[in-house]
Design a protein around this motif. Sequence first.
Motif, PDB file in Angstrom:
ATOM      1  N   PHE A 274       3.147  16.569  -7.554  1.00 41.07           N
ATOM      2  CA  PHE A 274       1.992  17.385  -7.915  1.00 41.07           C
ATOM      3  C   PHE A 274       2.201  18.767  -7.301  1.00 41.07           C
ATOM      4  CE2 PHE A 274       0.704  15.779  -3.795  1.00 41.07           C
ATOM      5  CZ  PHE A 274      -0.033  16.805  -3.225  1.00 41.07           C
ATOM      6  N   THR A 275       1.518  19.740  -7.863  1.00 43.70           N
ATOM      7  CA  THR A 275       1.635  21.123  -7.398  1.00 43.70           C
ATOM      8  C   THR A 275       0.305  21.573  -6.819  1.00 43.70           C
ATOM      9  OG1 THR A 275       3.234  21.564  -9.152  1.00 43.70           O
ATOM     10  CG2 THR A 275       2.218  23.472  -8.119  1.00 43.70           C
TER      11      THR A 275
ATOM     12  N   ARG B 136       1.114  31.017  -3.104  1.00 43.01           N
ATOM     13  CA  ARG B 136       2.363  30.305  -3.432  1.00 43.01           C
ATOM     14  C   ARG B 136       2.057  28.867  -3.842  1.00 43.01           C
ATOM     15  NH1 ARG B 136       4.322  33.168   1.340  1.00 43.01           N
ATOM     16  NH2 ARG B 136       3.940  31.295   2.561  1.00 43.01           N
ATOM     17  N   GLN B 137       2.780  28.402  -4.830  1.00 45.74           N
ATOM     18  CA  GLN B 137       2.650  27.030  -5.289  1.00 45.74           C
ATOM     19  C   GLN B 137       3.809  26.206  -4.726  1.00 45.74           C
ATOM     20  OE1 GLN B 137       0.040  25.780  -7.402  1.00 45.74           O
ATOM     21  NE2 GLN B 137      -0.802  27.745  -6.739  1.00 45.74           N
ATOM     22  N   ALA B 138       3.507  25.003  -4.279  1.00 44.71           N
ATOM     23  CA  ALA B 138       4.531  24.105  -3.755  1.00 44.71           C
ATOM     24  C   ALA B 138       4.357  22.734  -4.398  1.00 44.71           C
ATOM     25  CB  ALA B 138       4.419  24.005  -2.236  1.00 44.71           C
ATOM     26  N   GLU B 139       5.460  22.016  -4.539  1.00 45.88           N
ATOM     27  CA  GLU B 139       5.429  20.662  -5.102  1.00 45.88           C
ATOM     28  C   GLU B 139       5.555  19.644  -3.985  1.00 45.88           C
ATOM     29  OE1 GLU B 139       8.511  20.255  -8.062  1.00 45.88           O
ATOM     30  OE2 GLU B 139       7.028  20.576  -9.643  1.00 45.88           O
TER      31      GLU B 139
ATOM     32  N   LEU C  82       0.843  -1.196   0.000  1.00 44.06           N
ATOM     33  CA  LEU C  82       0.000   0.000   0.000  1.00 44.06           C
ATOM     34  C   LEU C  82       0.878   1.246   0.000  1.00 44.06           C
ATOM     35  CD1 LEU C  82      -2.618  -1.009   2.738  1.00 44.06           C
ATOM     36  CD2 LEU C  82      -2.839  -1.241   0.248  1.00 44.06           C
ATOM     37  N   VAL C  83       0.310   2.348  -0.476  1.00 38.92           N
ATOM     38  CA  VAL C  83       1.031   3.615  -0.507  1.00 38.92           C
ATOM     39  C   VAL C  83       0.267   4.662   0.298  1.00 38.92           C
ATOM     40  CG1 VAL C  83       2.156   3.130  -2.712  1.00 38.92           C
ATOM     41  CG2 VAL C  83      -0.039   4.321  -2.710  1.00 38.92           C
ATOM     42  N   HIS C  84       1.018   5.620   0.805  1.00 40.18           N
ATOM     43  CA  HIS C  84       0.443   6.717   1.584  1.00 40.18           C
ATOM     44  C   HIS C  84       0.488   7.978   0.738  1.00 40.18           C
ATOM     45  CE1 HIS C  84       0.318   9.921   4.626  1.00 40.18           C
ATOM     46  NE2 HIS C  84      -0.452   9.068   5.290  1.00 40.18           N
ATOM     47  N   PRO C  85      -0.622   8.706   0.637  1.00 41.25           N
ATOM     48  CA  PRO C  85      -0.630   9.913  -0.194  1.00 41.25           C
ATOM     49  C   PRO C  85       0.279  11.001   0.373  1.00 41.25           C
ATOM     50  CG  PRO C  85      -2.707   9.691   0.997  1.00 41.25           C
ATOM     51  CD  PRO C  85      -1.913   8.456   1.273  1.00 41.25           C
ATOM     52  N   GLY C  86       0.957  11.675  -0.523  1.00 45.77           N
ATOM     53  CA  GLY C  86       1.846  12.744  -0.117  1.00 45.77           C
ATOM     54  C   GLY C  86       1.117  14.066   0.024  1.00 45.77           C
ATOM     55  N   GLY C  87       1.852  15.053   0.464  1.00 46.07           N
ATOM     56  CA  GLY C  87       1.299  16.386   0.603  1.00 46.07           C
ATOM     57  C   GLY C  87       0.893  16.688   2.023  1.00 46.07           C
ATOM     58  N   PRO C  88       0.747  17.963   2.328  1.00 50.11           N
ATOM     59  CA  PRO C  88       0.477  18.387   3.708  1.00 50.11           C
ATOM     60  C   PRO C  88      -0.888  17.972   4.246  1.00 50.11           C
ATOM     61  CG  PRO C  88       0.344  20.244   2.194  1.00 50.11           C
ATOM     62  CD  PRO C  88       0.878  19.092   1.410  1.00 50.11           C
ATOM     63  N   LEU C  89      -1.859  17.735   3.386  1.00 46.98           N
ATOM     64  CA  LEU C  89      -3.190  17.367   3.869  1.00 46.98           C
ATOM     65  C   LEU C  89      -3.222  15.961   4.460  1.00 46.98           C
ATOM     66  CD1 LEU C  89      -5.338  18.894   0.982  1.00 46.98           C
ATOM     67  CD2 LEU C  89      -4.703  19.933   3.165  1.00 46.98           C
ATOM     68  N   TRP C  90      -2.276  15.108   4.059  1.00 47.77           N
ATOM     69  CA  TRP C  90      -2.235  13.724   4.518  1.00 47.77           C
ATOM     70  C   TRP C  90      -1.094  13.458   5.497  1.00 47.77           C
ATOM     71  CZ3 TRP C  90      -6.150  10.513   3.362  1.00 47.77           C
ATOM     72  CH2 TRP C  90      -6.964  10.859   2.289  1.00 47.77           C
ATOM     73  N   ALA C  91      -0.250  14.434   5.734  1.00 53.89           N
ATOM     74  CA  ALA C  91       0.988  14.232   6.481  1.00 53.89           C
ATOM     75  C   ALA C  91       0.788  13.580   7.851  1.00 53.89           C
ATOM     76  CB  ALA C  91       1.737  15.552   6.628  1.00 53.89           C
ATOM     77  N   LYS C  92      -0.244  13.924   8.566  1.00 52.16           N
ATOM     78  CA  LYS C  92      -0.434  13.411   9.921  1.00 52.16           C
ATOM     79  C   LYS C  92      -1.490  12.314   9.996  1.00 52.16           C
ATOM     80  CE  LYS C  92       1.161  17.651  12.027  1.00 52.16           C
ATOM     81  NZ  LYS C  92       0.876  18.771  12.896  1.00 52.16           N
ATOM     82  N   LYS C  93      -1.925  11.828   8.843  1.00 48.53           N
ATOM     83  CA  LYS C  93      -2.954  10.787   8.819  1.00 48.53           C
ATOM     84  C   LYS C  93      -2.301   9.438   8.532  1.00 48.53           C
ATOM     85  CE  LYS C  93      -6.466  14.023   7.400  1.00 48.53           C
ATOM     86  NZ  LYS C  93      -7.387  14.445   6.375  1.00 48.53           N
TER      87      LYS C  93
END
Length: 155
Positions: A104-105, A114-117, A22-33
């Motif tokens: 993803f951006t 601001r845009q972040a990757e 399984l994989v864990h989604p990246g990005g700040p919205l999923w960071a602590k889940k």
Amino acid sequence: MPKTSAGLLMYRLRDHQLELFLVHPGGPLWAKKDLGSWSIPKGEYTSGEDAFEVARREFQEETGFQAEGEFRELNLVKQPGGKQVRAWAVEGDCDAGAITSNLFTMEWPPKSGRQAEFPEVDRAGWFGVEQAKEKILQGQLPFIGELCRLLGFED
């Protein structure tokens, strides 16, 4: 028309135990889940695209590994948000600690302009059936049960 995704559920046998990738989604919205946030590697597709080819492509884009082997189509599942997910199971192996994911951006922080990757997938893991059931998004849980039944493991 509901959104559709296609992905691969890779599995392996270790000491006569079934393990799922399984994989864990990246990005700040999923960071602590963690629990209930992992997924099979998958991605959206549109009508006219071959779902199986999308599943293979998305696996490679999100992990850096190419899945090979005998693919077994699993039943379509409808996630609580309405997205329909098609999946194929394949026996295989890869180093979960060595994944490389596409980026993803998004605007981050919100309303900052601001845009972040971020990596689409920030980590991966091999899990026994019971742990995988806790980790995976509830809408994808039927894939685990179906694979267990196909392989003759108790669900």
